[in-house]
Design an enzyme around this catalytic site. Structure first.
Site, short mmCIF file in Angstrom:
data_model
loop_
_atom_site.label_atom_id
_atom_site.label_comp_id
_atom_site.label_asym_id
_atom_site.label_seq_id
_atom_site.Cartn_x
_atom_site.Cartn_y
_atom_site.Cartn_z
N LYS A 67 0.86 -1.19 0.00
CA LYS A 67 0.00 0.00 0.00
C LYS A 67 0.89 1.24 0.00
O LYS A 67 1.76 1.39 0.86
CB LYS A 67 -0.89 -0.01 1.24
N ARG A 110 -11.00 -0.19 6.93
CA ARG A 110 -10.25 -0.91 7.97
C ARG A 110 -10.05 -0.05 9.20
O ARG A 110 -9.95 -0.56 10.32
CB ARG A 110 -8.95 -1.46 7.42
N ARG A 160 -16.28 21.36 12.60
CA ARG A 160 -17.16 21.83 11.53
C ARG A 160 -18.56 21.28 11.82
O ARG A 160 -18.85 20.11 11.54
CB ARG A 160 -16.67 21.31 10.18
N ALA A 214 -4.01 9.66 15.86
CA ALA A 214 -2.56 9.85 16.00
C ALA A 214 -1.83 8.75 15.25
O ALA A 214 -1.69 7.64 15.73
CB ALA A 214 -2.16 9.85 17.47
N ASP A 215 -1.39 9.07 14.04
CA ASP A 215 -0.78 8.06 13.18
C ASP A 215 0.66 8.40 12.81
O ASP A 215 1.23 7.82 11.90
CB ASP A 215 -1.60 7.87 11.91
N LYS A 219 1.83 13.42 17.18
CA LYS A 219 0.38 13.59 17.21
C LYS A 219 -0.18 12.96 18.49
O LYS A 219 0.32 11.95 18.97
CB LYS A 219 -0.27 12.94 16.00
N SER A 285 -5.07 2.69 17.67
CA SER A 285 -5.04 2.13 16.32
C SER A 285 -4.16 2.99 15.43
O SER A 285 -4.45 4.16 15.19
CB SER A 285 -6.46 2.07 15.74
#
Length: 315
Positions: A67, A110, A160, A214-215, A219, A285
């Protein structure tokens, strides 16, 4: 010359329902925990000051995947997608390319499915209400997946208001503020993670938090004081420690490896999940290539069975 199906976002979303995404994601966690599926670490290629590229490989059930995906947070201000890219699915026995797929739609499925799986595995008995903080594309799919798993009604909160109101109307939930969302039984966060959206003062006994935003390093969606009050779980420790929600706690010295359980080990029965109805559980995650692989195989199966159509490319 090989003829390869090219499956766009519409095909992906038509092929895999939220319920099937949950089932496939749970299976991916279990098979990875059992050593049946392989996944080298995610590779980040920074593109400052705009964002980064990520390369994510995995192998399992006779397939291998790569990916190639972006995270460009400023794109939303430009009218462009934050997440975009392509997914290559290959035959693990021959190396032949089998399909090319849109990866943003697979990411959404996912990501949402992981939140739902974590709730099924870790939420307290009788937990029903949902608080969603962050109602963008991935937040919306997280809400759809937890609803498909039987949770709700919920409160949708977003900077928003129109995003929150639209999603709430779709699901039969209601729009509210951050504090209202953070007070629910199941709290799901899917924000840019530039500042905490779950505070220690928000927490109450028995909650389950699924934190998805938070990836990357730096973060955080959860206040450190809140993190310290939770029993901690993650999708995969090495990736979570390197750039997930838990990485900030690790750097600050309030989290260590022994504090964190991988969810696949709980699913496989190797580790203990929730210990009491009062415990506050948190699932970090970061998004794994094995999850992408599980969804991609489902999409490819649907194409082979004629349930979805795609364009073809001769390579």
């Amino acid at each position: 010359m090989a003829v390869i199906p090219v499956l766009d976002a519409n095909a992906v979303l038509a092929a895999v329902s939220p319920a099937e995404a949950i089932e496939r994601t749970r299976l991916a966690f279990e098979r990875h925990a059992g050593g049946e599926w392989a996944m080298p670490p995610k590779v980040y290629l920074d593109s400052p000051p705009n964002g980064d590229f990520r390369a994510m490989p995995a192998r399992g059930d006779g397939f291998a995947l790569l990916k190639w995906v972006t995270s460009f947070p400023r794109n939303s201000q430009r009218g462009l997608p934050v997440v975009t890219g392509a997914l290559l699915l290959s035959d693990a026995g021959t190396g032949e390319l089998r399909a090319i797929m849109d990866c943003a739609s697979i990411t959404s499925l996912r990501t949402g499915a992981a939140a739902a799986v974590s709730a099924q595995v870790l939420a307290a008995d009788g937990a029903t209400s949902v608080g969603l903080i962050g109602c963008g594309v991935n937040g919306a799919w997280a809400a759809r997946c937890v609803a498909a798993a039987g949770y709700g009604p919920g409160v949708c909160a977003d900077a928003r208001p129109e995003q929150a109101e639209a999603l709430a109307a779709e699901l039969g939930w209601r729009a509210g503020d951050r504090g209202e969302a953070a007070a629910q039984d199941l709290v799901v966060t899917v924000t840019p993670a530039q500042q905490p959206v779950v505070l220690a003062s928000d927490l109450r006994p028995g909650q389950h938090l699924a934190v998805l935003g938070a990836d990357a390093r730096g973060k955080a969606e959860v206040e450190l004081a809140a993190l310290e009050r939770c029993r901690l779980f993650c999708d995969e420790w090495q990736q979570a420690a390197g750039g997930g929600e838990l990485s900030g706690g690790l750097a600050a010295g309030v989290v260590n490896r022994d504090d964190v359980t991988q969810i696949g080990d709980v699913i496989a029965g190797r580790s203990e999940g929730r210990r009491s109805q009062e415990e506050i559980t948190l699932f970090d995650s970061t998004g794994l290539a094995i999850q992408d692989l599980a969804i991609a195989i489902a999409v490819y199966d649907a194409w082979r069975e004629g349930r979805v159509e795609g364009q073809t490319a001769a390579l």
